[in-house]
Structure formats: C-alpha cells, structure tokens
Design a protein around this motif. Structure first.
Motif, mmCIF file in Angstrom:
data_model
loop_
_atom_site.group_PDB
_atom_site.id
_atom_site.type_symbol
_atom_site.label_atom_id
_atom_site.label_comp_id
_atom_site.label_asym_id
_atom_site.label_seq_id
_atom_site.Cartn_x
_atom_site.Cartn_y
_atom_site.Cartn_z
ATOM 1 N N GLU A 108 -23.173 8.043 1.806
ATOM 2 C CA GLU A 108 -22.451 8.931 0.390
ATOM 3 C C GLU A 108 -23.168 9.958 -0.412
ATOM 4 O OE1 GLU A 108 -18.026 8.962 0.374
ATOM 5 O OE2 GLU A 108 -19.198 7.894 -1.185
ATOM 6 N N TYR A 109 -24.250 7.694 -1.018
ATOM 7 C CA TYR A 109 -25.304 8.402 -1.676
ATOM 8 C C TYR A 109 -26.903 9.082 -0.954
ATOM 9 C CZ TYR A 109 -23.075 6.148 -5.520
ATOM 10 O OH TYR A 109 -22.136 5.672 -6.641
ATOM 11 N N SER A 110 -26.518 8.776 0.391
ATOM 12 C CA SER A 110 -27.979 9.275 1.146
ATOM 13 C C SER A 110 -27.673 10.912 1.371
ATOM 14 C CB SER A 110 -27.953 8.549 2.570
ATOM 15 O OG SER A 110 -27.606 7.834 2.676
ATOM 16 N N ALA A 111 -26.975 11.899 1.504
ATOM 17 C CA ALA A 111 -26.329 13.104 1.378
ATOM 18 C C ALA A 111 -26.501 13.268 -0.138
ATOM 19 C CB ALA A 111 -25.266 13.305 1.689
ATOM 20 N N LEU A 112 -26.576 12.551 -0.952
ATOM 21 C CA LEU A 112 -26.237 13.163 -2.680
ATOM 22 C C LEU A 112 -27.363 13.020 -3.560
ATOM 23 C CD1 LEU A 112 -23.977 13.271 -4.852
ATOM 24 C CD2 LEU A 112 -24.331 11.232 -5.562
ATOM 25 N N SER A 113 -28.354 12.460 -2.415
ATOM 26 C CA SER A 113 -29.749 12.348 -2.893
ATOM 27 C C SER A 113 -30.900 13.244 -2.298
ATOM 28 C CB SER A 113 -30.548 10.559 -2.854
ATOM 29 O OG SER A 113 -30.356 10.777 -2.073
ATOM 30 N N GLY A 114 -29.921 13.616 -1.596
ATOM 31 C CA GLY A 114 -30.330 14.945 -0.487
ATOM 32 C C GLY A 114 -32.003 13.587 0.232
ATOM 33 N N GLY A 115 -31.742 12.877 0.450
ATOM 34 C CA GLY A 115 -32.505 11.223 1.170
ATOM 35 C C GLY A 115 -33.147 10.565 1.087
ATOM 36 N N SER A 116 -33.320 10.917 -0.325
ATOM 37 C CA SER A 116 -34.715 9.492 -1.382
ATOM 38 C C SER A 116 -33.657 8.689 -1.544
ATOM 39 C CB SER A 116 -33.902 10.736 -3.036
ATOM 40 O OG SER A 116 -34.999 12.096 -3.068
ATOM 41 N N PHE A 117 -32.100 8.560 -1.219
ATOM 42 C CA PHE A 117 -31.553 6.950 -0.890
ATOM 43 C C PHE A 117 -32.035 7.543 0.555
ATOM 44 C CE2 PHE A 117 -28.578 4.324 0.108
ATOM 45 C CZ PHE A 117 -28.199 3.662 -0.458
ATOM 46 N N ASP A 118 -31.689 6.338 1.555
ATOM 47 C CA ASP A 118 -31.713 6.555 2.758
ATOM 48 C C ASP A 118 -31.639 5.042 3.754
ATOM 49 O OD1 ASP A 118 -31.559 7.892 5.740
ATOM 50 O OD2 ASP A 118 -32.601 9.143 5.491
ATOM 51 N N VAL A 119 -29.830 5.469 4.303
ATOM 52 C CA VAL A 119 -29.557 3.994 4.801
ATOM 53 C C VAL A 119 -30.177 3.886 5.512
ATOM 54 C CG1 VAL A 119 -27.395 5.967 5.774
ATOM 55 C CG2 VAL A 119 -26.963 3.167 5.171
ATOM 56 N N THR A 120 -30.540 5.293 6.509
ATOM 57 C CA THR A 120 -31.099 5.074 7.946
ATOM 58 C C THR A 120 -32.325 4.111 7.191
ATOM 59 O OG1 THR A 120 -31.243 6.509 8.356
ATOM 60 C CG2 THR A 120 -29.691 6.110 9.169
ATOM 61 N N ILE A 121 -32.638 3.527 6.689
ATOM 62 C CA ILE A 121 -34.365 3.535 6.326
ATOM 63 C C ILE A 121 -35.078 2.398 7.158
ATOM 64 C CG2 ILE A 121 -33.836 1.819 4.266
ATOM 65 C CD1 ILE A 121 -36.104 3.621 3.154
ATOM 66 N N TRP A 122 -34.232 1.691 7.643
ATOM 67 C CA TRP A 122 -34.188 0.958 8.416
ATOM 68 C C TRP A 122 -35.907 -0.020 9.235
ATOM 69 C CZ3 TRP A 122 -34.721 -4.390 8.861
ATOM 70 C CH2 TRP A 122 -35.146 -5.370 9.996
ATOM 71 N N PRO A 123 -36.610 2.134 9.982
ATOM 72 C CA PRO A 123 -36.993 1.657 10.699
ATOM 73 C C PRO A 123 -38.327 1.156 9.832
ATOM 74 C CG PRO A 123 -36.260 3.175 11.115
ATOM 75 C CD PRO A 123 -35.346 2.684 10.320
ATOM 76 N N THR B 234 -42.137 9.834 1.880
ATOM 77 C CA THR B 234 -43.692 9.489 2.508
ATOM 78 C C THR B 234 -43.860 8.406 3.135
ATOM 79 O OG1 THR B 234 -43.668 7.839 0.586
ATOM 80 C CG2 THR B 234 -44.416 10.323 0.226
ATOM 81 N N GLY B 235 -42.943 7.751 3.668
ATOM 82 C CA GLY B 235 -42.299 6.623 4.252
ATOM 83 C C GLY B 235 -43.714 5.115 3.811
ATOM 84 N N TYR B 236 -44.097 5.255 2.024
ATOM 85 C CA TYR B 236 -44.776 4.678 1.458
ATOM 86 C C TYR B 236 -43.448 4.361 0.294
ATOM 87 C CZ TYR B 236 -49.542 5.328 4.069
ATOM 88 O OH TYR B 236 -50.775 4.658 4.538
ATOM 89 N N PRO B 237 -44.223 3.043 -0.287
ATOM 90 C CA PRO B 237 -43.768 2.758 -1.673
ATOM 91 C C PRO B 237 -43.614 3.443 -2.548
ATOM 92 C CG PRO B 237 -44.546 0.605 -0.712
ATOM 93 C CD PRO B 237 -44.758 1.867 0.124
ATOM 94 N N VAL C 62 -38.721 0.578 6.680
ATOM 95 C CA VAL C 62 -38.009 -1.638 6.253
ATOM 96 C C VAL C 62 -38.837 -2.256 7.185
ATOM 97 C CG1 VAL C 62 -36.637 -3.502 5.113
ATOM 98 C CG2 VAL C 62 -36.134 -0.798 4.945
ATOM 99 N N ARG C 63 -38.559 -2.630 8.761
ATOM 100 C CA ARG C 63 -39.466 -3.115 9.399
ATOM 101 C C ARG C 63 -40.452 -3.421 9.466
ATOM 102 N NH1 ARG C 63 -36.327 -3.582 15.325
ATOM 103 N NH2 ARG C 63 -36.913 -1.428 15.287
#
Ligand code: ADP
Ligand code: MG
Length: 368
Positions: free
Chosen positions: A102-117, A262-265, A119-120
């Motif tokens: 929900e937060y991913s959709a709400l923020s248009g992907g600024s928050f993204d639950v699939t951030i794992w690749p 951006t893929g960056y911090p 993060v890893r």
C-alpha cells in the motif's frame, strides 16, 4: 575504506518519574538493533517482557531477509521462488507485505517493498564498503517494481520476475512494536515505553498523567544532543535518516535508504524525518517514504493522514512541522531566535493528547 555500521539510538526517551516506583525494564538485541521495554505500572513481572521479546523474535524469524542470520525465512523463500510461483506465508508476513505494498503504491514507488535487489547489491549496514558497478546498479534497479508483487487471497504471495525480491526493513520494526504494545495492553499495562532502536512507542501517558518526553536526536552529534523534544502520549515516534547505517567512499556518504528511481541512496536535501502516529507500522513506513519523497512531497503526504504528524529536518538545519504538532521553542533558544511559548504552558487535560515539539538546539530553526 572503513565500514561504518553503527546503530544509534536516535530517539531517546528522557525519563524522570519522581514519586513513582521504578519501571521494570529489560532489553535485548533483535531486528538488527537494541530493543528495550519499560513497564511503568506496578505489579508486572519480567516474564511479560520476555513474552514480548519472544514475539518480536518470531516476527524477525519470519521476515528477515538476512542470509547471514538465517538459512531460510518466509521472505527468503518468497525471494528464492520461481517467477509466479506461490509461497505460503504466515498472516503476520502477509499483513506486513500488504501494508508495504500500500505504501509503495501510495508513494508512486518512492517506497518500494521490492527494493531487495538494490539492498542486496549495496549491502549497506551488512558488509558493503564501496559503490557497486553502474551496470549492476542498473540491473538491480530494473528489478525493483512493486507491481510485480502479488498477494493472493489464499494467503500466498508471488513475484513476477526472476531476480525480484521483497525487503521489509523499512516497516517490520514498526509492526513488531505494534505487536509488542498489543501484548502489553492486553495484559493490562497502561503506562509503558518501548524503544526499538530509536522507533519509540508509548502506551498511555506517564503514570503521573504528564506526557512522555522523547528526544529527537541531532543526526550529526553524539547521542546526548537533541534538536528538540516531542511530548506526547499513546503514540509512536519514528525517525528515518541517513546516519544509522552507511559507508563512505571518496568523501561521499552512502546510506541505507535507497531511491528506487536512481538506484542510489536517497539525496534530496533532507537530513531526517520523524513521524508521530498511532500505529508504528504506519510511522515506520511513512518515515522512510517521506525521507525519499523530499520536503514538498513529504509535507503533502502527511497532511493527507489525519493520524500522522511529522518533524522534518533539512540539511540546512530548517525544521518543518505538520499542522497537528504544537510548536514551542525553549527559553534559551527563544533568546537566540525569538520564538514562541514554552511547552510547559500546554495544558494536559485528561485523555486529550496534545503532541508538541519543543526546539532546543539554537543552530536549528522552525520554519513557519
Ligand atoms: P531503519 O531500519 O534504520 O530504522 P528505515 O525504517 O528508514 O530505517 O528503513 C531502512 C531500510 O528499509 C533499509 O535498510 C532497507 O532494508 C529498506 N529500504 C531502503 N530503501 C527503501 C525504499 N526506498 N523503500 C522501501 N524500503 C527501503
Ligand atoms: Mg521505516
């Protein structure tokens, strides 16, 4: 290169309960941080806090994506499954993923639950010491897409593409704090303070019915220095900032909150975001979301949430408060900057929660 991985206690409760019995307090290390629970009612046993810790450990064992700490977890199974393969998860994990989506959709992907690749790849806070090659950042970034996470009505979840993965590092601590508070409240606790590595949650007011005082730490300074103090009750206070987990390369600080675009911090002029809300899962998700969104987007988003308020600090030492936070400037600070009234003047009527923020560091200023 030095790997810097420090867990600061960013928000610290400023205790002081004259006239009341000492609280029972215990702490442990879970969710990658020190978690501390203090019960300020009389008649409770340490074993209740043990029960809370066991519940938090259970949540960690379900939702961790750390391959160093766990051979497998529910989320590691999800991330290792083939495209569109359904993995059954516990109701806990399902609920956290649902909220994160929900937060991913709400923020248009600024928050993204699939951030794992990402993060890893960056491994910030878990061994990463240098900027990954650009093509690897691009590849990981292309796999971050919350629309590829499917939550099925039978309690299973799936990911659309090979290499995708979920990570709930930005929200699980909040969920765990809410669960901890639920256990305490159900046991009858009316006054308690939970500190999950700077994610603070308070049950009730202090035993003398005065508000809890929660220090918002100054990000660039030692623990004991605060920008200001939040006074509140029955709320959670959660901060996200770039200084808990990071490494430095060529004088640039690379921290653990990533911008999926951006893929960056994330780098947008914000120094930190503190969210004050009723539920810690919301505050945790919102603090990370707002940090990535930047000042304008963050202020706009928070005003849409009637239950959430924010204290946003910019790199130029400006402090922005949302409309539900009463603003105060300490006497010393007022002399320096010419501010408003003392927080002490705020009335604490029975049952009414008035959240205030008192600026105490005169190198900062509140922007009206
Ligand atoms: P902390 O965990 O230090 O309290 P946050 O709640 O802001 O701080 O969460 C940061 C964690 O969230 C990262 O370590 C990572 O696991 C994850 N994360 C990083 N960037 C994002 C993002 N844009 N969206 C969702 N999760 C993120
Ligand atoms: Mg968060």
């Amino acid at each position: 290169m030095v790997q810097l991985s420090v867990t600061l206690i960013l928000l610290t409760a400023l205790l002081g309960c004259a006239g009341h019995a000492d609280p029972i307090t215990d702490e442990t290390y879970l969710l990658g941080t020190v978690i501390r629970v203090s019960i300020h009612d009389e008649g409770y046993k340490d074993s209740l806090i043990e029960t809370v810790f066991e519940r938090v450990a259970e949540i960690e064992a379900r939702m961790s994506t750390s391959e160093d700490d766990y051979e497998t977890t529910e989320l590691l199974s999800v991330n290792r499954a083939a495209p569109d393969e359904r993995t059954r998860v516990s109701p806990d994990t399902f609920e956290v993923l649902q909220s994160a989506l929900e937060y991913s959709a709400l923020s248009g992907g600024s928050f993204d639950v699939t951030i794992w690749p990402l993060v890893r790849l960056w491994k910030i806070g878990s061994g990463g010491t240098s900027v990954p090659p650009q093509e690897e950042i691009e590849r990981a970034r292309s796999l971050v897409d919350y629309t590829g996470l499917k939550l099925h009505s039978d309690g299973t979840v799936s990911l659309a593409r090979e290499g995708m993965g979920v990570d709930v590092g930005a929200i699980a601590k909040g969920y765990a704090a809410d669960e901890a508070a639920r256990i305490l409240s159900e046991a009858g606790v009316e006054h308690a303070l939970l500190d999950f590595g700077g994610n603070i949650l308070v049950i009730g007011a202090k035993p003398d019915n005065s508000p809890w005082r929660i220090g918002v730490q100054r990000p660039d300074a030692e623990r004991s220095r605060y920008i200001g103090i939040v006074r509140t009750a029955d709320r959670t206070v959660v901060t996200s900032g770039p200084y808990e987990r990071f490494f430095e390369e060529d004088g640039v600080r690379y921290h653990h909150i990533l911008n999926p675009k951006t893929g960056y911090p994330s780098r947008n002029g914000l120094e930190q975001v503190t969210i004050i809300a009723e539920r810690s899962i919301d505050a945790d998700a919102l603090s990370t979301t707002c940090y990535v969104l930047g000042l304008e987007g963050a202020l706009k988003l928070i005003e849409e949430f009637p239950d959430a308020e924010a204290v946003i600090v910019t790199e130029t030492q400006e402090v922005y408060l949302t409309s539900g936070v009463e603003r105060h400037t300490s006497a010393a600070n007022r002399a320096a900057t010419g501010g408003a009234t003392d927080a002490e003047e705020t009335e604490w009527a029975d049952g009414a929660v008035v959240t205030t923020f008192e600026l105490t560091d005169d190198e900062y200023r509140i922007v009206e």
